[in-house]
Motif scaffolding. Structure first.
Motif, PDB file in Angstrom:
ATOM      1  N   HIS A  36      60.171  48.426  32.404  1.00 26.03           N
ATOM      2  CA  HIS A  36      58.861  48.227  31.891  1.00 26.03           C
ATOM      3  C   HIS A  36      58.612  46.976  30.899  1.00 26.03           C
ATOM      4  CE1 HIS A  36      57.326  51.619  34.286  1.00 26.03           C
ATOM      5  NE2 HIS A  36      58.344  52.197  34.006  1.00 26.03           N
ATOM      6  N   GLY A  37      59.826  46.800  30.180  1.00 23.36           N
ATOM      7  CA  GLY A  37      59.899  45.465  29.235  1.00 23.36           C
ATOM      8  C   GLY A  37      59.260  46.297  27.779  1.00 23.36           C
ATOM      9  N   PRO A  38      58.904  45.367  26.948  1.00 24.25           N
ATOM     10  CA  PRO A  38      58.355  45.889  25.811  1.00 24.25           C
ATOM     11  C   PRO A  38      56.874  46.445  25.977  1.00 24.25           C
ATOM     12  CG  PRO A  38      58.315  43.511  25.900  1.00 24.25           C
ATOM     13  CD  PRO A  38      58.906  43.936  26.938  1.00 24.25           C
ATOM     14  N   THR A  73      53.204  47.952  11.535  1.00 25.31           N
ATOM     15  CA  THR A  73      53.876  47.748  10.212  1.00 25.31           C
ATOM     16  C   THR A  73      55.240  48.416  10.234  1.00 25.31           C
ATOM     17  OG1 THR A  73      53.041  49.797   9.435  1.00 25.31           O
ATOM     18  CG2 THR A  73      51.555  47.830   9.113  1.00 25.31           C
ATOM     19  N   VAL A  74      55.544  48.834  11.475  1.00 26.57           N
ATOM     20  CA  VAL A  74      56.898  49.374  11.551  1.00 26.57           C
ATOM     21  C   VAL A  74      57.522  48.665  12.810  1.00 26.57           C
ATOM     22  CG1 VAL A  74      56.543  51.675  10.483  1.00 26.57           C
ATOM     23  CG2 VAL A  74      56.010  51.114  13.100  1.00 26.57           C
ATOM     24  N   ARG A  75      58.882  48.490  12.872  1.00 28.18           N
ATOM     25  CA  ARG A  75      59.486  47.643  14.150  1.00 28.18           C
ATOM     26  C   ARG A  75      59.562  48.656  15.111  1.00 28.18           C
ATOM     27  NH1 ARG A  75      61.155  42.697  13.349  1.00 28.18           N
ATOM     28  NH2 ARG A  75      61.537  41.985  11.216  1.00 28.18           N
ATOM     29  N   ILE A  76      59.683  47.998  16.253  1.00 27.19           N
ATOM     30  CA  ILE A  76      59.891  48.872  17.495  1.00 27.19           C
ATOM     31  C   ILE A  76      61.346  49.523  17.469  1.00 27.19           C
ATOM     32  CG2 ILE A  76      60.669  46.999  18.965  1.00 27.19           C
ATOM     33  CD1 ILE A  76      59.274  48.661  21.421  1.00 27.19           C
ATOM     34  N   PRO A  77      61.394  50.670  17.684  1.00 22.76           N
ATOM     35  CA  PRO A  77      63.028  51.439  17.419  1.00 22.76           C
ATOM     36  C   PRO A  77      63.844  50.840  18.438  1.00 22.76           C
ATOM     37  CG  PRO A  77      61.415  52.861  18.112  1.00 22.76           C
ATOM     38  CD  PRO A  77      60.558  51.784  17.921  1.00 22.76           C
ATOM     39  N   ARG A  78      65.096  50.456  17.869  1.00 28.75           N
ATOM     40  CA  ARG A  78      66.136  50.235  18.868  1.00 28.75           C
ATOM     41  C   ARG A  78      66.696  51.399  19.433  1.00 28.75           C
ATOM     42  NH1 ARG A  78      69.527  47.070  16.128  1.00 28.75           N
ATOM     43  NH2 ARG A  78      71.071  46.547  17.852  1.00 28.75           N
ATOM     44  N   ASP A 201      60.442  58.647  17.660  1.00 27.86           N
ATOM     45  CA  ASP A 201      60.066  57.326  16.584  1.00 27.86           C
ATOM     46  C   ASP A 201      59.660  56.309  17.759  1.00 27.86           C
ATOM     47  OD1 ASP A 201      61.022  58.643  14.720  1.00 27.86           O
ATOM     48  OD2 ASP A 201      62.798  57.406  14.467  1.00 27.86           O
ATOM     49  N   PHE A 202      59.906  56.442  19.162  1.00 30.84           N
ATOM     50  CA  PHE A 202      59.118  55.424  20.012  1.00 30.84           C
ATOM     51  C   PHE A 202      57.863  55.929  20.345  1.00 30.84           C
ATOM     52  CE2 PHE A 202      58.941  53.774  24.545  1.00 30.84           C
ATOM     53  CZ  PHE A 202      58.759  52.522  24.254  1.00 30.84           C
ATOM     54  N   ARG A 203      57.338  57.295  20.190  1.00 30.53           N
ATOM     55  CA  ARG A 203      56.223  57.699  20.621  1.00 30.53           C
ATOM     56  C   ARG A 203      55.296  57.323  19.399  1.00 30.53           C
ATOM     57  NH1 ARG A 203      53.478  61.639  23.221  1.00 30.53           N
ATOM     58  NH2 ARG A 203      55.167  62.854  24.753  1.00 30.53           N
ATOM     59  N   GLU A 204      55.930  57.611  18.195  1.00 28.02           N
ATOM     60  CA  GLU A 204      55.331  57.198  17.093  1.00 28.02           C
ATOM     61  C   GLU A 204      54.745  55.830  16.999  1.00 28.02           C
ATOM     62  OE1 GLU A 204      54.502  59.655  14.909  1.00 28.02           O
ATOM     63  OE2 GLU A 204      53.662  58.493  13.129  1.00 28.02           O
ATOM     64  N   TYR A 205      55.507  54.957  17.377  1.00 25.69           N
ATOM     65  CA  TYR A 205      55.387  53.540  17.399  1.00 25.69           C
ATOM     66  C   TYR A 205      54.219  53.361  18.470  1.00 25.69           C
ATOM     67  CZ  TYR A 205      55.864  48.494  18.126  1.00 25.69           C
ATOM     68  OH  TYR A 205      55.697  47.167  18.370  1.00 25.69           O
ATOM     69  N   LEU A 206      54.251  54.105  19.460  1.00 28.44           N
ATOM     70  CA  LEU A 206      53.199  54.027  20.529  1.00 28.44           C
ATOM     71  C   LEU A 206      51.927  54.334  20.167  1.00 28.44           C
ATOM     72  CD1 LEU A 206      54.998  54.550  23.620  1.00 28.44           C
ATOM     73  CD2 LEU A 206      54.537  52.228  22.874  1.00 28.44           C
ATOM     74  N   SER A 207      51.818  55.317  19.131  1.00 30.31           N
ATOM     75  CA  SER A 207      50.617  55.949  18.691  1.00 30.31           C
ATOM     76  C   SER A 207      49.633  54.947  18.068  1.00 30.31           C
ATOM     77  CB  SER A 207      51.150  56.815  17.501  1.00 30.31           C
ATOM     78  OG  SER A 207      51.270  56.375  16.310  1.00 30.31           O
ATOM     79  N   PHE A 220      51.638  35.439  12.321  1.00 32.80           N
ATOM     80  CA  PHE A 220      52.832  34.548  12.323  1.00 32.80           C
ATOM     81  C   PHE A 220      53.610  34.313  11.088  1.00 32.80           C
ATOM     82  CE2 PHE A 220      54.529  30.145  11.962  1.00 32.80           C
ATOM     83  CZ  PHE A 220      55.402  30.005  13.063  1.00 32.80           C
ATOM     84  N   LEU A 221      53.076  34.250   9.857  1.00 29.04           N
ATOM     85  CA  LEU A 221      53.509  34.130   8.756  1.00 29.04           C
ATOM     86  C   LEU A 221      54.566  35.424   8.424  1.00 29.04           C
ATOM     87  CD1 LEU A 221      51.343  32.495   6.155  1.00 29.04           C
ATOM     88  CD2 LEU A 221      53.377  31.547   7.216  1.00 29.04           C
ATOM     89  N   GLU A 222      54.068  36.534   8.547  1.00 29.19           N
ATOM     90  CA  GLU A 222      54.578  37.847   8.464  1.00 29.19           C
ATOM     91  C   GLU A 222      55.819  37.994   9.502  1.00 29.19           C
ATOM     92  OE1 GLU A 222      52.699  42.011   8.459  1.00 29.19           O
ATOM     93  OE2 GLU A 222      52.142  40.882   6.728  1.00 29.19           O
ATOM     94  N   ASP A 223      55.533  37.581  10.721  1.00 28.99           N
ATOM     95  CA  ASP A 223      56.631  37.908  12.049  1.00 28.99           C
ATOM     96  C   ASP A 223      57.690  36.937  11.186  1.00 28.99           C
ATOM     97  OD1 ASP A 223      55.491  39.481  13.409  1.00 28.99           O
ATOM     98  OD2 ASP A 223      54.755  38.551  14.762  1.00 28.99           O
TER      99      ASP A 223
END
Ligand SMILES: [Zn+2]
Ligand SMILES: [Zn+2]
Ligand SMILES: [Zn+2]
Length: 273
Positions: A36-38, A73-78, A201-207, A220-223
């Motif tokens: 499914h990719g990111p 504001t949070v990273r996608i969990p690995r 945590d992934f579910r939280e990210y997807l929320s 862009f600057l923030e990334d």
């Protein structure tokens, strides 16, 4: 909430019901993520993000004239850090219950419960590897003996108690079920804990609760950097500075406001209704 593909829900349900081992779950998640990719490539991502997108940049205040994007504001969990943590915790703990001896006993019992049938065999060596030859109307024994074969030729096979192929298959299947029962309920299954924590945590990210609206430039600057643009001249400088090193403008509310937007408490103020 961005709906996740069914593979993720299937793993969640199976782990909850303890019908899947942590190892199996980790493998399924790996395959599902590759398939499914990111999430931002998922079809429903664009549809859902519209509902969370505010009307101005949380950092510089740019509005509809700028291209606004939704920034987490949070990273996608690995997955790997969750596995590493769970493994370290597991190794530091009292050893988990070792079910191997019990499983061996159960497997013996499964085998012993099956009554072997009387099967044809070689009268000389009692091997089951015999073959009837139509033309000669005799049997020959194909059992390996020493460097060659038994080769005994006979008209009437002897009989001996032995499991049929179907009985062996059924025993194998029941042993496998016995193993699954133990493995899926094992209290030392640290991979199960790791995948459950990652799924949460992934579910939280997807929320999309932990997102804010930024213009493309600020995103862009923030990334790419740890920089913020000056509201006066656009010069990008470190967020620890109290004034723009280029034009001297002091850092005002806008920066304070955006810092607020970065807490993990939830979406930017635009998303409240
Ligand atoms: Zn901006
Ligand atoms: Zn033989
Ligand atoms: Zn400036």
């Amino acid at each position: 909430m961005i709906e996740w593909p069914f593979e993720f829900q299937r793993v969640q349900d199976a782990l909850d019901r303890r019908t899947m081992t942590g190892q199996e779950a980790a493998r399924e998640i790996f395959v599902a993520r590759r398939k499914h990719g990111p999430p931002w490539h998922w079809k429903n991502w664009k549809r859902t993000r519209v509902q969370f997108l505010g009307s101005e940049c949380a950092t510089c205040g740019a509005d509809h004239e700028a291209v606004l994007v939704l920034q987490h504001t949070v990273r996608i969990p690995r997955v790997q850090p969750y596995l590493d943590n769970a493994k370290a915790e597991y190794e530091a703990r009292e050893p988990a219950h070792d079910y191997r001896a019990e499983l061996r006993e159960e497997c013996y019992a499964i085998r012993d419960a099956v009554i072997p049938e009387m099967r044809d065999c070689c009268p000389l060596c009692f091997s089951l590897s015999i073959q009837f030859r139509k033309k000669a109307a005799t049997w020959i024994c194909n059992s390996p003996v020493g460097r060659g074969y038994c080769g005994h030729v006979f008209e009437v096979p002897a009989k001996k108690e032995a499991l049929t192929a179907a009985q062996k298959r059924s025993i194998r299947a029941r042993k496998y079920m016995a193993w699954r029962e133990k493995a899926t309920n094992w209290d030392g299954d640290w991979k199960r804990g790791a995948i459950l924590a990652w799924l949460a945590d992934f579910r939280e990210y997807l929320s999309l609760k932990h997102t804010k609206t930024l213009c493309k430039r600020c995103a862009f600057l923030e990334d790419m950097t740890d920089l913020k643009p000056c509201l006066e001249c656009g010069f990008a400088f470190s967020r620890t500075e109290t004034a723009c090193p280029d034009c001297g403008r002091a850092v005002a509310e806008a920066h304070a406001y955006s810092a607020e937007g970065e807490t993990d408490d939830g979406p930017t103020q635009n998303d409240d209704d």
